[in-house]
Design a protein around this motif. Structure first.
Motif, short mmCIF file in Angstrom:
data_model
loop_
_atom_site.label_atom_id
_atom_site.label_comp_id
_atom_site.label_asym_id
_atom_site.label_seq_id
_atom_site.Cartn_x
_atom_site.Cartn_y
_atom_site.Cartn_z
N LYS A 1 -8.94 10.73 4.38
CA LYS A 1 -9.12 11.88 3.53
C LYS A 1 -10.17 11.46 2.46
CE LYS A 1 -5.52 14.88 4.83
NZ LYS A 1 -4.40 15.60 4.50
N ILE A 2 -9.76 10.31 1.45
CA ILE A 2 -10.37 10.17 0.50
C ILE A 2 -11.69 9.43 0.74
CG2 ILE A 2 -10.35 8.14 -1.27
CD1 ILE A 2 -7.36 8.43 -1.39
N GLN A 3 -11.73 8.70 2.12
CA GLN A 3 -13.18 8.23 2.52
C GLN A 3 -14.08 9.36 2.74
OE1 GLN A 3 -14.06 4.99 2.42
NE2 GLN A 3 -12.26 4.70 1.54
N ARG A 4 -13.79 10.58 3.37
CA ARG A 4 -14.53 11.54 3.48
C ARG A 4 -14.95 12.20 2.30
NH1 ARG A 4 -10.59 12.82 7.73
NH2 ARG A 4 -9.43 14.25 6.57
N GLU A 5 -13.88 12.14 1.20
CA GLU A 5 -14.54 12.68 -0.12
C GLU A 5 -15.66 11.77 -0.63
OE1 GLU A 5 -13.68 15.49 -1.79
OE2 GLU A 5 -12.53 15.99 0.18
N LEU A 6 -15.46 10.56 -0.57
CA LEU A 6 -16.27 9.22 -0.95
C LEU A 6 -17.61 9.45 -0.32
CD1 LEU A 6 -14.02 5.99 -1.09
CD2 LEU A 6 -15.12 7.51 -3.13
N ALA A 7 -17.67 10.10 0.86
CA ALA A 7 -18.96 10.27 1.31
C ALA A 7 -19.79 11.34 1.07
CB ALA A 7 -18.97 10.54 2.99
N LYS A 8 -19.23 12.26 0.21
CA LYS A 8 -20.09 13.40 -0.48
C LYS A 8 -20.81 12.66 -1.88
CE LYS A 8 -16.57 16.67 0.77
NZ LYS A 8 -15.41 17.55 0.13
N TYR A 9 -20.40 11.47 -2.03
CA TYR A 9 -21.29 10.95 -3.30
C TYR A 9 -22.09 9.70 -3.35
CZ TYR A 9 -17.86 14.12 -5.56
OH TYR A 9 -16.98 14.97 -5.82
N PRO A 10 -23.18 9.25 -3.71
CA PRO A 10 -23.63 8.26 -3.65
C PRO A 10 -22.93 6.86 -3.80
CG PRO A 10 -24.83 9.55 -5.10
CD PRO A 10 -23.73 10.14 -4.86
N LEU B 1 -6.92 11.90 -6.39
CA LEU B 1 -5.80 12.12 -6.94
C LEU B 1 -4.93 13.05 -6.37
CD1 LEU B 1 -6.64 11.57 -10.76
CD2 LEU B 1 -4.96 10.26 -9.28
N ALA B 2 -5.72 14.05 -5.91
CA ALA B 2 -5.01 15.38 -5.21
C ALA B 2 -4.51 15.04 -3.82
CB ALA B 2 -6.19 16.58 -5.10
N ILE B 3 -5.41 14.10 -3.14
CA ILE B 3 -4.99 13.86 -1.94
C ILE B 3 -3.74 12.94 -1.92
CG2 ILE B 3 -5.38 12.10 -0.03
CD1 ILE B 3 -8.45 13.55 -0.51
N ALA B 4 -3.73 12.05 -2.79
CA ALA B 4 -2.44 11.02 -3.30
C ALA B 4 -1.30 11.81 -3.60
CB ALA B 4 -2.71 10.04 -4.42
N GLN B 5 -1.59 12.76 -4.50
CA GLN B 5 -0.14 13.71 -4.79
C GLN B 5 0.39 14.55 -3.74
OE1 GLN B 5 0.24 15.50 -8.97
NE2 GLN B 5 -0.37 17.55 -7.82
N ALA C 1 0.73 -1.05 0.15
CA ALA C 1 0.01 -0.13 0.05
C ALA C 1 0.86 1.43 0.02
CB ALA C 1 -0.85 -0.18 1.28
N LEU C 2 0.63 2.16 -0.84
CA LEU C 2 1.39 3.30 -0.81
C LEU C 2 0.62 4.50 -0.31
CD1 LEU C 2 2.24 3.53 -4.74
CD2 LEU C 2 3.82 2.64 -2.87
N LEU C 3 -0.74 4.49 -0.22
CA LEU C 3 -1.37 5.45 0.49
C LEU C 3 -1.49 5.25 2.10
CD1 LEU C 3 -4.49 5.61 -1.76
CD2 LEU C 3 -2.98 7.58 -1.56
N ASP C 4 -1.25 6.14 2.59
CA ASP C 4 -0.90 6.01 4.28
C ASP C 4 -2.49 6.29 4.78
OD1 ASP C 4 -1.51 8.86 4.44
OD2 ASP C 4 0.54 9.48 4.74
N ALA C 5 -2.38 6.09 5.97
CA ALA C 5 -3.77 5.88 6.82
C ALA C 5 -4.56 7.25 6.69
CB ALA C 5 -3.84 5.34 8.23
N ASP C 6 -3.82 8.18 6.85
CA ASP C 6 -4.40 9.84 6.86
C ASP C 6 -4.87 9.84 5.47
OD1 ASP C 6 -4.64 12.57 8.03
OD2 ASP C 6 -3.17 13.08 6.53
#
Length: 160
Positions: free
Chosen positions: A11-20, A32-36, A2-7
């Motif tokens: 953050k990505i999960q918070r973004e996902l919560a904005k969409y169905p 992508l912005a979070i990963a970058q 895994a390259l993405l850390d827990a933080d």
């Protein structure tokens, strides 16, 4: 691995919560912005991991990352400086400002990184702030307006 850390994943999960749930791929630009922000640039492996988190084919993520110029597809300097040179900015001194910026950073052309690794200078399309020309974006997050050689010198000093 895994390259993405827990933080970043949180953050990505918070973004996902904005969409169905069936539209979670809509968070691709934010993800992508979070990963970058975490890694500094988007490797193929990192984009594949973003695709996995979003449940979408990697090629769709690659399409987004290669279309928009705010995504870094290779390592850059510590600071990315994108100068608009479109007509309104050019008429307001952007060409001269860009030449000054390149000279001060020790690069010959756009898309180059300073020898010390501090700055990557890029040419950008219209940034939508023609009334404040010439304009630039620093690190994809900060717009700077009316960039004269003197203001560029101050900015470079500030960025260190």
């Amino acid at each position: 691995m895994a390259l993405l850390d827990a933080d970043s994943l949180a953050k990505i999960q918070r973004e996902l919560a904005k969409y169905p749930p069936e539209q979670k791929q809509s968070a691709v630009m934010s993800a992508l912005a979070i990963a970058q922000d975490q890694q500094g640039w988007l490797s193929n492996e990192l984009m594949e991991e973003v695709a996995e988190v979003l449940g979408m084919p990697p090629v769709w993520v690659f399409e987004v990352a290669t279309f928009y110029n705010m995504y870094n597809l290779k390592p850059l300097g510590r600071h990315k400086i994108v100068m608009c040179t479109n007509l309104p900015c050019a008429l307001s001194g952007a060409v001269e400002a860009a030449e000054h910026l390149k000279r001060r950073c020790g690069v010959r052309d756009f898309n180059e990184t300073s020898p010390d690794g501090r700055f990557t200078v890029k040419e950008g399309e219209c940034l939508g702030a023609c009334g404040d020309a010439p304009v630039m974006i620093v690190d994809n997050k900060r717009m700077c307006s009316r960039m004269t050689p003197e203001r560029l010198d101050e900015l470079l000093q500030e960025l260190g």
